[in-house]
Design a protein around this motif. Sequence first.
Motif, PDB file in Angstrom:
ATOM      1  N   UNK A 103       0.815  -1.223   0.000  1.00 26.39           N
ATOM      2  CA  UNK A 103       0.000   0.000   0.000  1.00 26.39           C
ATOM      3  C   UNK A 103       0.845   1.268   0.000  1.00 26.39           C
ATOM      4  N   UNK A 104       2.152   1.121  -0.162  1.00 25.51           N
ATOM      5  CA  UNK A 104       3.057   2.275  -0.097  1.00 25.51           C
ATOM      6  C   UNK A 104       3.542   2.706  -1.467  1.00 25.51           C
ATOM      7  N   UNK A 105       3.878   3.980  -1.531  1.00 25.13           N
ATOM      8  CA  UNK A 105       4.556   4.570  -2.680  1.00 25.13           C
ATOM      9  C   UNK A 105       5.664   5.451  -2.119  1.00 25.13           C
ATOM     10  N   UNK A 106       6.763   5.550  -2.859  1.00 29.60           N
ATOM     11  CA  UNK A 106       7.867   6.414  -2.439  1.00 29.60           C
ATOM     12  C   UNK A 106       8.529   6.984  -3.687  1.00 29.60           C
ATOM     13  N   UNK A 146      -6.004   5.942  -8.592  1.00 29.86           N
ATOM     14  CA  UNK A 146      -5.906   4.859  -7.619  1.00 29.86           C
ATOM     15  C   UNK A 146      -4.646   4.944  -6.779  1.00 29.86           C
ATOM     16  N   UNK A 147      -3.873   5.974  -7.013  1.00 27.53           N
ATOM     17  CA  UNK A 147      -2.612   6.169  -6.278  1.00 27.53           C
ATOM     18  C   UNK A 147      -2.734   7.341  -5.314  1.00 27.53           C
ATOM     19  N   UNK A 148      -1.703   7.479  -4.514  1.00 22.39           N
ATOM     20  CA  UNK A 148      -1.656   8.592  -3.557  1.00 22.39           C
ATOM     21  C   UNK A 148      -0.733   9.712  -4.016  1.00 22.39           C
ATOM     22  N   UNK A 149       0.309   9.364  -4.767  1.00 22.62           N
ATOM     23  CA  UNK A 149       1.286  10.356  -5.211  1.00 22.62           C
ATOM     24  C   UNK A 149       1.146  10.600  -6.706  1.00 22.62           C
ATOM     25  N   UNK A 150       1.412  11.822  -7.115  1.00 28.11           N
ATOM     26  CA  UNK A 150       1.388  12.203  -8.526  1.00 28.11           C
ATOM     27  C   UNK A 150       2.795  12.032  -9.084  1.00 28.11           C
ATOM     28  N   UNK A 151       2.894  11.525 -10.278  1.00 29.10           N
ATOM     29  CA  UNK A 151       4.198  11.396 -10.917  1.00 29.10           C
ATOM     30  C   UNK A 151       4.798  10.018 -10.735  1.00 29.10           C
TER      31      UNK A 151
END
Length: 171
Positions: free
Chosen positions: A110-113, A159-164
């Motif tokens: 569930x993470x993005x970095x 569906x994501x939390x971060x753009x790019x």
Amino acid sequence: MVFRTQRSQGTGRAVAGLTLLVLLATTACTTQAPEPTTSPSASQESATATSTAESTATPKPAPSFSKTASTAEALRFFDSVMKKKLDADSGAQGRDIVDALSSAGFSKKNMEVTADSTSIGRQVDSIEVSVRWRGDDCLVGQIGQNGFASTSSPVLKTGKCLIGTTRAIDW
């Protein structure tokens, strides 16, 4: 031999009188009135009781991980994990942050970095990390030159939390 004219004697008396008047006025201004002998008012007693109760109140316990936590509660825990990690390692990179959040209970899936360096190998100004929370919300943190900041926001239409572009969390 000292010669005094009538005018100088009058001026001397005026100065002496003025000095005496100033001394009396100053003395009257600095004299304190006696303190009242009445008991404190109810509002004073209430204020004292309130400040005593506040000083003996137990601090809030440190937040802990719970899959059923509200977004606000989860963000509070997210913040505590991030701050603890950054206090221990102010130069923490994306992998370090993801590992700290994962160790605390958040799921890597569930993470993005974002990347730790630019396409030409320079250090980035900030690293963003996010955790998708309960399907609809995102816990988003940013670590940069100005320290750490966080917020919660709805999941994007993608569906994501971060753009790019984000990096793969494949470790």
